[in-house]
Write a protein that holds these residues in place. Structure first.
Motif, short mmCIF file in Angstrom:
data_model
loop_
_atom_site.label_atom_id
_atom_site.label_comp_id
_atom_site.label_asym_id
_atom_site.label_seq_id
_atom_site.Cartn_x
_atom_site.Cartn_y
_atom_site.Cartn_z
N PHE A 96 0.34 17.69 -15.45
CA PHE A 96 1.26 16.79 -16.13
C PHE A 96 0.77 16.36 -17.51
O PHE A 96 1.34 15.44 -18.11
CB PHE A 96 1.50 15.56 -15.25
N SER A 97 -0.28 17.02 -18.00
CA SER A 97 -0.86 16.61 -19.27
C SER A 97 -0.74 17.68 -20.32
O SER A 97 -0.91 18.87 -20.05
CB SER A 97 -2.34 16.27 -19.07
N ASP A 98 -0.43 17.25 -21.56
CA ASP A 98 -0.65 18.14 -22.69
C ASP A 98 -2.14 18.39 -22.79
O ASP A 98 -2.96 17.51 -22.49
CB ASP A 98 -0.16 17.49 -23.98
N MET A 99 -2.48 19.60 -23.24
CA MET A 99 -3.89 19.99 -23.36
C MET A 99 -4.14 20.53 -24.77
O MET A 99 -3.24 21.12 -25.38
CB MET A 99 -4.25 21.06 -22.34
N ILE A 157 -1.06 22.81 -26.02
CA ILE A 157 0.00 23.30 -25.14
C ILE A 157 0.56 22.11 -24.36
O ILE A 157 -0.21 21.31 -23.81
CB ILE A 157 -0.50 24.42 -24.23
N SER A 158 1.85 21.97 -24.37
CA SER A 158 2.47 20.84 -23.68
C SER A 158 2.43 21.05 -22.17
O SER A 158 2.14 22.16 -21.69
CB SER A 158 3.91 20.66 -24.14
N SER A 159 2.75 20.02 -21.44
CA SER A 159 2.78 20.12 -19.98
C SER A 159 3.84 21.12 -19.52
O SER A 159 3.70 21.72 -18.44
CB SER A 159 3.06 18.76 -19.35
N THR A 198 -4.38 32.49 -28.89
CA THR A 198 -3.32 32.21 -27.94
C THR A 198 -3.82 31.21 -26.90
O THR A 198 -4.84 31.45 -26.25
CB THR A 198 -2.84 33.48 -27.22
N ILE A 199 -3.10 30.10 -26.77
CA ILE A 199 -3.43 29.11 -25.75
C ILE A 199 -2.52 29.32 -24.55
O ILE A 199 -1.33 29.66 -24.70
CB ILE A 199 -3.30 27.67 -26.31
N SER A 200 -3.07 29.14 -23.37
CA SER A 200 -2.28 29.29 -22.15
C SER A 200 -2.84 28.35 -21.09
O SER A 200 -3.96 27.83 -21.23
CB SER A 200 -2.29 30.73 -21.65
N LYS A 229 -9.48 19.16 -24.59
CA LYS A 229 -9.09 17.77 -24.41
C LYS A 229 -7.88 17.66 -23.49
O LYS A 229 -6.91 18.42 -23.64
CB LYS A 229 -8.74 17.12 -25.75
N MET A 230 -7.97 16.75 -22.54
CA MET A 230 -6.83 16.41 -21.70
C MET A 230 -6.18 15.17 -22.32
O MET A 230 -6.76 14.07 -22.27
CB MET A 230 -7.26 16.14 -20.26
#
Length: 113
Positions: free
Chosen positions: A31-34, A51-53, A68-70, A96-97
């Motif tokens: 449930f967190s953006d990272m 990356i959004s939730s 690339t973020i995943s 970061k969370m």
């Protein structure tokens, strides 16, 4: 206790690739953006990718088309695939969370021939 642990850093030649991982424990990251950040010697920490939730990515201009973020919510892990690495990418990379404002300890990435 919420904890983030980064891994996958190392020494790579210019043009090479690395895949960083950020594993969360103590809470689900579902449930967190990272975010991934980096800090080079003598410079301020800067955002690299987020990356959004819901899975929407965003990138710094300096890494667009190369990084690339995943996220894999089932594994409670976020990744950063880094291709076409340059010496300017050398830095300590942090995860970061956003939801809990928690940072990992960082992993060193060095791009050098």
């Amino acid at each position: 206790q919420v904890q983030l642990v980064e891994s996958g850093g190392g020494l790579v030649q210019p043009g090479g690739s690395l895949r960083l991982s950020c594993a969360a424990s103590g809470v689900t990251l579902r449930f967190s953006d990272m975010g991934w950040y980096r800090q080079a010697p003598g410079k301020e920490r800067e955002s690299v990718a987020s990356i959004s939730s819901s899975g929407s990515p965003d990138y710094a201009d300096s890494v667009k088309g190369r990084f690339t973020i995943s996220r894999d919510n089932a594994k409670n892990t976020v990744y950063l695939q880094m291709n076409s690495l340059k010496p300017d990418d050398t830095a300590v990379y942090y995860c970061k969370m956003v939801r809990y404002n928690v940072w990992g300890q960082g992993t060193q990435v060095t791009v050098s021939s």
